[in-house]
Enzyme design. Structure first.
Site, short mmCIF file in Angstrom:
data_model
loop_
_atom_site.label_atom_id
_atom_site.label_comp_id
_atom_site.label_asym_id
_atom_site.label_seq_id
_atom_site.Cartn_x
_atom_site.Cartn_y
_atom_site.Cartn_z
N GLY A 37 0.34 3.95 -1.18
CA GLY A 37 -0.51 5.23 -1.15
C GLY A 37 -0.69 5.54 0.39
O GLY A 37 -1.13 6.63 0.79
N ASP A 38 -0.49 4.55 1.21
CA ASP A 38 -0.38 4.64 2.45
C ASP A 38 0.87 4.93 3.15
O ASP A 38 1.13 5.74 4.23
CB ASP A 38 -1.17 3.70 3.18
CG ASP A 38 -2.67 3.56 3.25
OD1 ASP A 38 -3.19 4.61 3.40
OD2 ASP A 38 -3.21 2.57 3.00
N LEU A 39 1.72 4.02 2.84
CA LEU A 39 3.03 3.67 3.51
C LEU A 39 4.12 5.01 3.36
O LEU A 39 4.76 5.48 4.10
CB LEU A 39 3.63 2.54 3.14
CG LEU A 39 2.78 1.36 3.37
CD1 LEU A 39 3.45 0.08 2.95
CD2 LEU A 39 2.93 1.10 4.81
N GLY A 77 0.74 -1.23 -0.16
CA GLY A 77 0.05 0.03 0.00
C GLY A 77 0.74 1.46 -0.09
O GLY A 77 0.78 2.03 0.92
N ALA A 116 2.94 7.87 5.01
CA ALA A 116 3.32 7.61 6.33
C ALA A 116 4.66 7.87 6.87
O ALA A 116 5.13 8.63 8.01
CB ALA A 116 3.02 6.20 7.04
#
Length: 393
Positions: A175-177, A173, A180
């Site tokens: 687009g999340d990682l 992911g 983050a």
């Protein structure tokens, strides 16, 4: 040995992947992270995977992986009494992290301005699909967003996929990682400023912005040349060869863009004439003829096993096998770098394995300090008392 963030107190209001991964990075670096969960818990407690034979208290792989080393407190933020408890905790904290939609914390009476009045040193960090209006508004401000949406809108899917133009999302992911990781970086920068000046601040990362930053190449390509980069399979528009090719029994990644690497590759495949052939002698010329270069290299790769290619080229030029996770578990690199870590599984005598910390420090090691917490496992009053006492010192 304590980590470099030993003594840093973080209130974590995040759920799912992006926010918890950011606070996981900080927990691995030694910060004390207190995860605030609603009465039903973070959704990743139920998503899976579940290990056969574990009892009902066993933590899912998803939750264990990104919530290791944290503490858990249950608060219902719809309750005024629990909102007051959160404010009491935040008064003694260094950082608060949340990933609600824009405006949710404000409507709860827990927005940045209110919490900053309680604690002027507070670093308040937010990660959302399209950012927070405090740092720059967006027409998509109120849109929900998950990883795949960030990959799509931020440009990653526009350049990732088949040569026929079919977009394919990345396996992890991203687009999340990646957002983050940037949020954790921003938090550390803001902490440094707060420690020097006593002034906290609002830290904001939009998932869209982060993915666009990750895809920086498409921006300069379009700006400099007017082109609109497209999906190219596994090849690269500016570097050649830079590809993933089939072998007799798997796949191999290789890159030979520098002259000496190109010479090593073509001599190994029995085509030393290509070192001086003007059509292929430089990366710029090879990039114009990417399909021709692939046609030269691909048959040789297909005739050899992955292991044989690694034996011939490993250590001499950039090359590596396409590993599945079983191969990774068997790779001595992973063991020596402590990238597979055992943690306790509640209710079981058998530990589970999650990824280790990739950030290595010599004097203040980063490490996985323990398993993920059970829902509401820790005592809020005790944490508040401990943090308040430490703050007074």
């Amino acid at each position: 040995m304590p980590g470099p963030l030993d003594g840093v107190r973080i209130v974590d209001l995040t759920a799912m992947l992006a926010g918890p991964y950011a606070t996981m990075l900080l927990a691995d670096l030694g910060a004390q992270v207190v995860k605030i969960e609603p009465p039903y818990g973070d959704a990743t407690r139920f998503v899976g995977p579940h290990r056969d034979g574990d009892g009902p208290e066993g933590l899912t792989g998803y939750f264990q992986s990104v919530n290791r080393g944290k503490q858990s407190i249950v608060l219902d933020l719809k309750s005024e009494a629990d909102r007051d408890k959160l404010r009491e905790l935040v008064r003694a904290a260094d950082v608060l992290v949340e990933n609600y939609s824009a405006g949710v914390m404000d409507r709860l009476g827990l927005g940045y301005e209110i919490l900053r009045a309680d604690n002027p040193c507070l670093v308040y960090a937010a990660i959302r699909g399209f950012g927070d209006p405090r740092t720059g508004d967006s027409p998509y401000r109120d849109w929900p967003a998950f990883d795949v949406v960030a990959q799509a809108m931020g440009g990653l899917l526009g350049i990732t996929g088949t040569v026929e133009g079919i977009p394919i999302k990345t396996g992890p992911g991203v687009g999340d990682l990646f957002p983050a990781a940037l949020l954790a970086t921003g938090i550390l920068a803001a902490l440094h400023h707060a420690q020097r000046t006593g002034q906290g601040q609002f830290v904001d990362v939009a998932m869209y912005d982060a993915v666009l930053s990750l895809c920086e190449r498409i921006v300069h390509q379009h700006s400099y040349t007017g082109t609109i980069p497209k999906q190219l399979g596994n090849s690269h528009p500016l570097l050649c060869p830079f590809d993933v090719l089939p072998t007799a029994d798997g796949w191999i990644a290789l890159a030979a863009t520098h002259p000496h690497h190109w010479a090593i590759l073509v001599e190994t495949i029995g085509r030393p004439d290509l070192v001086t052939d003007e059509r292929y002698a430089t990366n710029a010329e090879r990039a114009k003829r990417g399909s021709e270069v692939r046609a030269i290299i691909e048959p040789w790769c297909a005739a050899h096993s992955t292991a044989k290619i690694v034996e011939l080229l490993g250590g001499r030029m950039p090359v590596g096998p396409v590993n599945d996770v079983a191969a990774i578990f068997d790779d001595p690199h992973v063991a020596q770098r402590e990238m597979l870590v055992e943690v306790e599984q509640p209710g079981s005598g058998r530990p589970v394995i999650i990824t280790g910390s990739p950030i290595k420090l010599t004097e203040t090691p980063s490490r996985v300090s323990g398993r993920g917490p059970l829902l509401g496992e820790h005592d809020l009053d005790k944490i508040v008392a401990e943090w308040s006492l430490t703050r007074k010192r």
